[in-house]
Design a protein around this motif. Structure first.
Motif, short mmCIF file in Angstrom:
data_model
loop_
_atom_site.label_atom_id
_atom_site.label_comp_id
_atom_site.label_asym_id
_atom_site.label_seq_id
_atom_site.Cartn_x
_atom_site.Cartn_y
_atom_site.Cartn_z
N MET A 45 0.84 -1.20 0.00
CA MET A 45 0.00 0.00 0.00
C MET A 45 0.87 1.25 0.00
SD MET A 45 -3.00 -1.06 2.64
CE MET A 45 -3.92 0.39 2.20
N SER A 46 0.48 2.22 -0.80
CA SER A 46 1.16 3.50 -0.74
C SER A 46 0.85 4.15 0.61
CB SER A 46 0.67 4.42 -1.86
OG SER A 46 1.05 3.88 -3.11
N PRO A 47 1.81 4.85 1.18
CA PRO A 47 1.56 5.49 2.48
C PRO A 47 0.38 6.45 2.40
CG PRO A 47 3.89 5.58 1.92
CD PRO A 47 3.16 5.08 0.70
N GLY A 48 -0.45 6.43 3.43
CA GLY A 48 -1.61 7.30 3.49
C GLY A 48 -1.31 8.59 4.21
N GLY A 49 -2.35 9.40 4.39
CA GLY A 49 -2.22 10.71 5.00
C GLY A 49 -1.55 10.72 6.36
N PRO A 50 -2.00 9.89 7.33
CA PRO A 50 -1.35 9.92 8.65
C PRO A 50 0.14 9.57 8.60
CG PRO A 50 -3.47 8.82 8.80
CD PRO A 50 -3.19 9.04 7.34
N ASN A 122 2.77 -3.40 6.35
CA ASN A 122 3.94 -4.26 6.48
C ASN A 122 4.85 -3.77 7.62
OD1 ASN A 122 5.93 -6.15 6.07
ND2 ASN A 122 6.51 -5.45 4.03
N PRO A 123 4.39 -3.83 8.88
CA PRO A 123 5.20 -3.30 9.98
C PRO A 123 6.52 -4.04 10.17
CG PRO A 123 3.25 -4.42 10.82
CD PRO A 123 3.09 -4.34 9.34
#
Length: 194
Positions: A45-50, A122-123
């Motif tokens: 996933m592309s990084p989101g706003g937060p 993906n932590p």
């Protein structure tokens, strides 16, 4: 997720083949591709706003307390060591402006600190994979901010182990406390959570 694992021991040739694959498909797949000794890591996933807001606030706070010739850089390119077979893209790199005046990837040994904001998808890439790769690349300080839990840690003191270079010092923090990254202390107030 890790794909195309490297069990062949072909060194630089195998790494270059993976690098070519990443360059060819990066534009057509969502998320981010990086290369480790285990293969290609795909953060789907592309990084989101937060995530992006956290990185921006940390970068801004660092730049307010650092000398003018240093940046808390949040853009491209990657850091890469062909001989180690690793190409990573830190969310934030503390680096001298002069060390950015290169074509292609940055030399990881010029990075003063790497900062990661843990991704939802993906932590383990930040807590496990980059924990292994950043000392291997010679990055002296690694800070992790985890918006899932509102906490993090700063790692330093690279030392040799039978499994390869590792960080010897870990300093945990919770959001709301001040945190020291390298020589600079910043606030962790008002960082977004997931």
């Amino acid at each position: 997720m890790t794909i195309a694992p490297d069990h062949t021991g072909c060194g630089v040739f195998h790494y270059q083949a993976m690098r070519d694959v990443v360059e060819q498909i990066q534009e057509s797949v969502p998320g981010k591709l990086e290369i480790t000794r285990e293969g290609i890591v795909h953060d789907m996933m592309s990084p989101g706003g937060p995530h992006e807001l956290t990185a921006a606030r940390i970068s801004r706070r660092l730049e307010k307390v650092m000398p003018d010739d240093l940046l808390a850089h949040t853009g491209t390119p990657d850091v890469e060591d062909v001989h180690e077979g690793v190409m990573r893209h830190p969310d934030i790199m503390v680096i001298a402006e002069a060390d950015m005046e290169v074509e292609g990837s940055f030399d990881p040994r010029t990075v003063i600190a790497a900062v990661e904001v843990v991704s939802r998808s993906n932590p383990d890439n930040d807590w496990v994979g980059k924990m292994r790769d950043y000392p291997l690349l010679g990055i002296p300080v690694y800070a992790i901010f985890d918006p899932r839990k509102g906490e993090g840690a700063v790692f330093s003191g690279i030392h040799r182990t039978p499994s390869g270079p590792r960080y010897a010092i870990r300093k945990d923090f919770v959001y709301g406390e001040d945190v020291t990254i390298g020589d600079w202390t910043i606030s962790t107030e008002n960082l977004p959570r997931y």
